[in-house]
Motif scaffolding. Structure first.
Motif, short mmCIF file in Angstrom:
data_model
loop_
_atom_site.label_atom_id
_atom_site.label_comp_id
_atom_site.label_asym_id
_atom_site.label_seq_id
_atom_site.Cartn_x
_atom_site.Cartn_y
_atom_site.Cartn_z
N SER A 23 0.83 -1.22 0.00
CA SER A 23 0.00 0.00 0.00
C SER A 23 0.86 1.26 0.00
O SER A 23 0.58 2.22 -0.72
CB SER A 23 -0.92 0.03 1.23
N SER A 27 1.10 4.00 -3.01
CA SER A 27 0.68 5.40 -2.80
C SER A 27 1.78 6.38 -3.18
O SER A 27 1.54 7.55 -3.39
CB SER A 27 0.23 5.62 -1.35
N GLU A 43 -4.37 -11.48 -3.80
CA GLU A 43 -5.38 -10.80 -4.62
C GLU A 43 -6.13 -9.74 -3.80
O GLU A 43 -6.47 -8.68 -4.31
CB GLU A 43 -6.37 -11.83 -5.18
N GLU A 47 -6.26 -5.94 -4.98
CA GLU A 47 -7.54 -5.24 -5.20
C GLU A 47 -7.60 -3.96 -4.37
O GLU A 47 -8.07 -2.93 -4.83
CB GLU A 47 -8.72 -6.16 -4.83
N ARG A 48 -7.07 -4.01 -3.15
CA ARG A 48 -7.06 -2.81 -2.29
C ARG A 48 -6.21 -1.71 -2.94
O ARG A 48 -6.59 -0.54 -2.97
CB ARG A 48 -6.49 -3.20 -0.92
N VAL A 50 -5.44 -1.39 -6.16
CA VAL A 50 -6.04 -0.90 -7.41
C VAL A 50 -7.24 0.00 -7.10
O VAL A 50 -7.41 1.06 -7.71
CB VAL A 50 -6.44 -2.10 -8.32
N SER A 51 -8.05 -0.40 -6.09
CA SER A 51 -9.22 0.43 -5.79
C SER A 51 -8.81 1.78 -5.19
O SER A 51 -9.57 2.74 -5.21
CB SER A 51 -10.23 -0.30 -4.90
N ALA A 52 -7.57 1.87 -4.68
CA ALA A 52 -7.08 3.17 -4.18
C ALA A 52 -6.38 3.96 -5.30
O ALA A 52 -5.77 5.00 -5.04
CB ALA A 52 -6.12 2.94 -3.02
N GLY A 53 -6.44 3.42 -6.54
CA GLY A 53 -5.88 4.15 -7.68
C GLY A 53 -4.49 3.72 -8.07
O GLY A 53 -3.88 4.30 -8.96
N SER A 55 -1.37 0.60 -9.06
CA SER A 55 -1.21 -0.44 -10.07
C SER A 55 -0.62 -1.69 -9.41
O SER A 55 0.45 -1.61 -8.80
CB SER A 55 -0.25 0.08 -11.15
#
Ligand SMILES: NC(=O)c1ccc[n+]([C@@H]2O[C@H](COP(=O)([O-])OP(=O)(O)OC[C@H]3O[C@@H](n4cnc5c(N)ncnc54)[C@H](OP(=O)(O)O)[C@@H]3O)[C@@H](O)[C@H]2O)c1
Length: 263
Positions: A23, A27, A43, A47-48, A50-53, A55
């Motif tokens: 994370s 960021s 995964e 997903e966490r 990617v959902s925070a923008g 890659s």
């Protein structure tokens, strides 16, 4: 963004430290390739991110299988063109290695953490180095614990395992730094929000007639700020070390024990 345009692979990314570092790296702009022994927890982290923008791609990689590490890195190079950062956050369940006095410890149980931790770091580091050397840059990182430097009862081969990883950090750096690759470890104090620490210490707290909260206070009392580190604080240091701002840092393990352990 400290890690903009950096491509990072994290081993053990489904774990507490691997997930927190993922994370934090994302960021700061890193492109992530996240791996673990089992796909599902990796995964969740991907997903966490990617959902925070960010890659991130998830993959199943057993770090003790050098062929699998090699194959994954090659697929990463094919997609992203390079690997700039390799972070090994692999850990094995403490229940398998802690709690037995050394004089009674079975030799296989003693050797298990030494073999797994050192081999896992050796394999992931050298596979990354083989890709980093041709481009003349890269950062190889891992995590250890203060058991590398101080005697703690009932931890079996875990202390020697952590000491082996710190020695390997120095050896890798001595060989690779002339070729532009930095090798740096992080040595955090216990972070109580991680399942690893609760699993390791809660039974010992109970055996000493203490609650889990009292045990945390005991550990925290050994640090200068009288509190334990958070995962986020550890991951923030990981970001700095992985970044070009730390270009002068190699061949060392950073003491993040907040005063519990003198250098
Ligand atoms: N947590 C702390 O406060 C703390 C403090 C100081 C040092 N450390 C050290 O930091 C490391 C990670 O700690 P953690 O708390 O993040 O542990 P964790 O949550 O248990 O994460 C470790 C991860 O490594 C994975 N793994 C194990 N064997 C693997 C293999 N052969 N191939 C690929 N992945 C594998 C695990 O997957 P499975 O779940 O599928 O096994 C798990 O996702 C450990 O060395 C620990 O001793 C932790």
């Amino acid at each position: 963004m400290l890690l903009k345009d950096k491509v990072a692979v994290i081993y053990g990314a489904g774990g507490a430290i691997g997930g927190a570092v993922a994370s934090a790296f994302a960021s700061e702009g890193a492109e992530l390739f996240l791996t673990g022994r089992e796909l599902a927890p990796v995964e969740v982290v991907a997903e966490r991110v990617v959902s925070a923008g960010g890659s991130a791609e998830a993959a199943e990689v057993d770090v003790l299988d050098e062929w699998a590490v090699d194959k994954h890195l090659q697929s990463m190079i094919d997609k992203a063109g390079r690997v700039d950062i390799s972070f090994n956050a692999v850990g094995i369940p403490n229940a398998r290695i802690l709690g037995v006095p050394l004089v009674e410890l079975d030799v296989e149980q003693f050797s298990l953490p030494i073999t797994i931790y050192a081999t896992s770091y050796f394999l992931t580091a050298r596979q990354a180095a083989r890709r980093m050397v041709p481009k003349g840059s890269g950062v190889i990182m891992t995590v250890t614990a203060l058991h590398s430097r101080t005697g703690i009862p009932l931890v079996g081969g875990y202390g020697p395992a952590m000491a082996a990883k710190e020695a390997l950090t120095r050896g890798l750096s001595a060989e690779l730094a002339p070729q532009g690759i930095r090798v740096v470890g992080l040595r955090p104090q216990a972070m109580p929000e991680t399942g690893t620490i609760k699993d390791a210490f809660e039974p010992r707290a109970k055996a000493s007639g203490m609650s889990w909260e009292q045990w945390q206070e005991l550990l925290a009392g050994r640090t200068h700020p009288r509190r334990l580190m958070t995962l986020e604080e550890m991951a923030n240091v990981a970001v700095f070390v992985a970044s070009d701002k730390a270009s002068g840092m190699t061949g060392t393990t950073i003491n993040l024990t907040m005063g519990s352990l003198d250098d």
